[in-house]
Design an enzyme around this catalytic site. Structure first.
Site, PDB file in Angstrom:
ATOM      1  N   ASP A 179       0.909  -1.142   0.000  1.00 63.85           N
ATOM      2  CA  ASP A 179       0.000   0.000   0.000  1.00 63.85           C
ATOM      3  C   ASP A 179       0.942   1.185   0.000  1.00 63.85           C
ATOM      4  OD1 ASP A 179      -1.473   2.278   0.960  1.00 63.85           O
ATOM      5  OD2 ASP A 179      -3.114   0.874   1.318  1.00 63.85           O
ATOM      6  N   HIS A 180       1.099   1.819  -1.152  1.00 70.91           N
ATOM      7  CA  HIS A 180       2.232   2.759  -1.242  1.00 70.91           C
ATOM      8  C   HIS A 180       2.067   3.963  -0.316  1.00 70.91           C
ATOM      9  CE1 HIS A 180      -0.190   5.008  -4.238  1.00 70.91           C
ATOM     10  NE2 HIS A 180       0.605   6.027  -3.983  1.00 70.91           N
ATOM     11  N   HIS A 242      -5.767   2.918   0.868  1.00 68.08           N
ATOM     12  CA  HIS A 242      -4.930   4.040   1.301  1.00 68.08           C
ATOM     13  C   HIS A 242      -5.566   4.866   2.426  1.00 68.08           C
ATOM     14  CE1 HIS A 242      -2.734   2.913  -2.164  1.00 68.08           C
ATOM     15  NE2 HIS A 242      -3.412   3.604  -3.050  1.00 68.08           N
TER      16      HIS A 242
HETATM   17  O1  LIG Z   1      -3.108   3.688  -5.759  1.00 69.32           O
HETATM   18  C1  LIG Z   1      -3.457   4.699  -6.339  1.00 69.32           C
HETATM   19  O2  LIG Z   1      -2.916   5.860  -5.965  1.00 69.32           O
HETATM   20  C2  LIG Z   1      -2.877   6.955  -6.873  1.00 69.32           C
HETATM   21  C3  LIG Z   1      -2.585   8.211  -6.035  1.00 69.32           C
HETATM   22  O3  LIG Z   1      -1.340   8.072  -5.411  1.00 69.32           O
HETATM   23  P1  LIG Z   1      -0.506   9.351  -4.950  1.00 69.32           P
HETATM   24  O4  LIG Z   1       0.706   8.792  -4.310  1.00 69.32           O
HETATM   25  O5  LIG Z   1      -0.227  10.142  -6.195  1.00 69.32           O
HETATM   26  O6  LIG Z   1      -1.376  10.137  -4.020  1.00 69.32           O
HETATM   27  C4  LIG Z   1      -4.176   7.118  -7.638  1.00 69.32           C
HETATM   28  O7  LIG Z   1      -4.018   8.073  -8.659  1.00 69.32           O
HETATM   29  C5  LIG Z   1      -4.556   5.792  -8.258  1.00 69.32           C
HETATM   30  O8  LIG Z   1      -5.831   5.917  -8.868  1.00 69.32           O
HETATM   31  C6  LIG Z   1      -4.601   4.704  -7.235  1.00 69.32           C
HETATM   32  O9  LIG Z   1      -4.763   3.444  -7.887  1.00 69.32           O
END
Ligand SMILES: O=C1O[C@H](COP(=O)(O)O)[C@@H](O)[C@H](O)[C@H]1O
Ligand SMILES: NC(=O)C1=CN([C@@H]2O[C@H](COP(=O)(O)OP(=O)(O)OC[C@H]3O[C@@H](n4cnc5c(N)ncnc54)[C@H](OP(=O)(O)O)[C@@H]3O)[C@@H](O)[C@H]2O)C=CC1
Length: 509
Positions: A179-180, A242
Site C-alpha cells: 500500500d504505497h 490508502h
Molecule cells: O493507488 C493509487 O494511488 C494513486 C494516487 O497516489 P498518490 O501517491 O499520487 O497520491 C491514484 O491516482 C490511483 O488511482 C490509485 O490506484
C-alpha cells in the site's frame, strides 16, 4: 544487506517504468541495494537485455527524482539487469527462469534469496504463485518473499478467496502487500511523532480534539486506466486501502515500540474499534460523487462519462467522503471525516486535526480567533504545521493565526516505493498491509459497496476543479464543522486558509 535476486513479473509495464525502476535506482545511489544484487525482468515482449536496459534508462530520465552523479553509476546499476520472455501460463518458461536465476546466483556468488514482485494484473497472481511453487523457484535454501500490488480483491469475499490462494504458496510472513501510502515518509513518521512528543500525547484524545479530517485529492482523472477504474471507483481504488491505512496510522494509540507486532496490533485495534456502518446508514454518513466538465489549472477537462473508455452513463464514483467514528476511550465522540477524489482542485494528501475551542463559550473569545489546527502535509509536499492564535501587530486585541513547522519538498523526499522496496529487501514488513488489516478494511467498506450497488446513495455531480460535491460540505456542516483549506468553504475565513493550502499560507508569513 543479504544478497538477493529481484524477480520482476510485469517488467515491461507502466508501474515498473514509473515507480519500480526509479525507486531501485535511488536506492542504488544511496548505497541501499545489496552488494550482490541481480534483477530479472519478465514479460511476453520479445526484448533483449539491451532493449530492457534502454527502456529502464528512459524510465529513469522521465521519472527518477535524481540523476546519476557520475556517468559510471548508471552503467553499474544497469549491469545488474537481465530480461527473459515469460508467459505466466507457460510452465517451461519457469524452468528457463530457474536456470537463469541459478546462473546469476553462481556468477555473483550469492545466496539463493529470491524476491518475487508481481507487477501484473491480479488475475495472474494465482497462476504465478502456483508455478513458482511447482517449478522449484521457491524451494531454494535461501529466503523467498512475494511483493504484490493492489487491488487485493474487489470485496470481502473475493479478498478472502484471493488470500487463501496466495497462502498455498507463501506464508503470511513471506507476503508483502504494497500500500504505497504506507511508504510515504510523513505517514511513517506519525507514530514516532506521537511517541516522542509529550505535547502531542497529552492532547491526543477527545478532551481536546474536535474532529479529524483526512483528504487525498487528485487533479488527474482516470488517465489510461479507464478499464480498471470504471469497475473499481474511489471506494475500492483509494478508500478501502490508502485512506483506511492513513486512519489506522493516525489513530493508533501510543505504541510502546515501533516493532512490527506492536504497529500491527495497534492498527488492528483501530479497525476493530471502528463503529460499523450498517447499510441503511450509509446514505447519512457517506457522500458519493462523480466529476463533470470543468477546468483544472486553467485547462478545460471533460466530465467522467466523456472520458475515453468509460461506459456511457456510468454511475461509478470518482469521489467519496465519509464520516467515521472510533469507539475507544481516546477517540470516542470525535468524528473522522475522510474524503478522496479525482479531478479535484489541488493535488494534496493532508491530515488536519482541529482542536476544541476552550474559550468559545466564554466572553473571552476574540475577534479573528480560529481553532488550533495541527496539520500533517503528506504529499506532494511534506510538513507539519500548527495553527495557533497569537497577538496581532496592528491592535493589541487582534488575534492572528500563525503557522509553525518545517516543510520539505522536491528531490529530498524519498518516494514511497523506495522505502517499501528497501524494507522488503531486508525483510521488514512493518509498513506493508497485513491480511488482518486488509480483511477488516473490506469488512468495514462492504456495506458501502452494497449500498452503492443497490442505488441507495445518490450520486452527486461536482465540477472538475472543485473540492467535490456540496453534499460533502454539508456532511461536516451538520456537525458544525467545515473542511479546512478549501477555497470555497474558506471564503471569508480568517487568513491563512487559502486554496493553495497550508504551505502557501506559511510562505506569506
Ligand atoms: O493507488 C493509487 O494511488 C494513486 C494516487 O497516489 P498518490 O501517491 O499520487 O497520491 C491514484 O491516482 C490511483 O488511482 C490509485 O490506484
Ligand atoms: N500503474 C499504476 O499506476 C498502478 C498499478 N498498480 C498495479 O500494478 C500492477 C501492474 O500494473 P501496470 O504496470 O499499470 O499494468 P500494465 O498493463 O502496464 O502492465 C502489465 C504487465 O503485465 C505483463 N503481462 C500481462 N500479461 C502477461 C502474461 N500472460 N504473461 C507475462 N506477463 C504478462 C505485461 O507484459 P507484456 O505486455 O510484455 O506481456 C506488462 O509488463 C497491477 O496489479 C495494478 O493494479 C497499482 C497501483 C498503481
Amino acid at each position: 544487506m543479504e544478497a538477493s535476486t529481484f524477480v520482476l513479473f510485469g517488467a515491461t509495464g507502466d508501474l515498473a517504468k514509473r515507480k519500480i525502476y526509479p525507486a531501485l535506482f535511488n536506492l542504488f545511489l544511496d548505497g541501499k541495494l545489496p552488494q550482490a544484487f541481480s534483477l530479472i525482468g519478465l514479460g511476453r515482449r520479445e526484448w533483449s537485455d539491451d532493449t530492457f536496459r534502454a527502456n529502464i534508462e528512459q524510465s529513469l530520465r522521465s521519472f527518477s527524482r535524481r540523476e546519476a552523479d557520475d556517468s559510471g553509476a548508471l552503467n553499474r546499476f544497469l549491469s545488474a539487469f537481465r530480461y527473459q520472455v515469460l508467459d505466466v501460463g507457460r510452465k517451461e518458461d519457469y524452468q528457463t527462469l530457474l536456470r537463469l536465476i541459478e546462473q546469476r546466483e553462481q556468477a555473483l556468488g550469492a545466496a539463493p534469496n529470491r524476491l518475487f514482485y508481481l507487477s501484473v494484473a491480479p488475475e495472474l497472481f494465482e497462476t504465478i504463485c502456483t508455478n513458482i511453487q511447482e517449478s522449484g523457484l521457491g524451494s531454494a535454501k535461501g529466503w523467498k518473499r512475494l511483493i504484490i500490488e493492489k487491488p487485493f480483491g474487489r470485496d470481502l469475499e473475493s479478498a478472502r478467496q484471493f488470500n487463501a490462494q496466495l497462502s498455498k504458496a507463501f506464508t503470511e510472513e513471506e507476503i508483502f502487500r504494497i500500500d504505497h501510502y504506507l511508504g510515504k515518509p510523513m505517514v511513517q513518521k506519525l507514530e514516532v511523532l506521537q511517541q516522542t512528543n509529550p505535547v502531542l500525547q497529552a492532547a491526543w484524545n477527545n478532551r481536546y480534539i474536535a474532529n479529524v479530517q483526512i483528504t487525498a485529492s487528485e487533479t488527474v482523472g482516470v488517465e489510461e486506466r479507464a478499464g480498471y477504474y470504471d469497475k473499481s471507483g474511489a471506494v475500492r481504488d483509494m478508500f478501502q486501502n490508502h485512506m483506511l491505512q492513513l486512519l489506522m496510522m493516525l489513530a493508533s494509540h501510543l505504541p510502546s515500540s515501533n516493532s512490527l507486532e506492536q504497529v500491527r496490533q495497534n492498527k488492528k485495534l483501530v479497525m476493530e474499534s471502528l463503529e460499523p456502518l450498517p447499510v441503511e446508514n450509509v446514505g447519512v454518513n457517506v457522500v458519493r460523487g462523480q466529476y463533470t466538465n470543468g477546468v483544472i489549472q486553467g485547462k478545460p477537462v471533460v466530465g467522467y462519462t466523456s472520458e475515453p473508455g468509460i461506459a456511457p452513463g456510468s454511475a461509478n464514483e470518482t469521489f467519496i467522503a465519509a464520516k467515521l467514528q472510533i469507539d475507544d476511550v481516546f477517540w470516542r465522540g470525535i468524528p473522522f471525516y475522510i474524503r478522496t477524489g479525482k479531478r479535484m482542485k489541488e493535488k494534496s494528501t493532508r491530515i488536519v486535526i482541529e482542536f476544541k475551542e476552550p474559550i468559545k463559550q466564554s466572553a473571552a473569545k476574540k475577534d479573528g480567533q480560529v481553532p488550533n489546527l495541527l496539520v500533517f502535509e503528506i504529499s506532494p509536499n511534506e510538513g507539519i504545521y500548527l495553527q495557533l492564535n497569537s497577538g496581532g501587530v496592528s491592535h493589541k486585541q487582534d488575534l492572528t493565526p500563525v503557522l509553525i513547522g518545517p516543510g520539505q519538498s522536491g528531490n529530498a523526499v524519498p518516494e514511497a516505493y523506495e522505502n517499501l522496496i528497501f524494507d522488503a529487501l531486508r525483510g521488514d514488513s512493518t509498513y506493508f498491509a497485513h491480511w488482518d488489516e486488509v480483511e477488516l478494511s473490506w469488512k468495514w467498506v462492504q456495506p458501502i459497496l452494497d449500498a452503492f450497488a443497490a442505488g441507495r446513495v445518490p450520486l452527486h455531480d461536482y465540477p472538475a476543479g472543485s473540492f467535490g460535491p456540496e453534499a460533502a460540505n454539508e456532511l461536516l456542516a451538520k456537525d458544525g464543522y467545515r473542511w479546512w483549506f478549501d477555497e470555497e468553504t474558506d471564503a471569508g475565513a480568517a487568513e491563512p486558509s487559502t486554496a493553495n493550502g497550508v504551505r502557501e499560507a506559511l510562505s506569506v508569513k
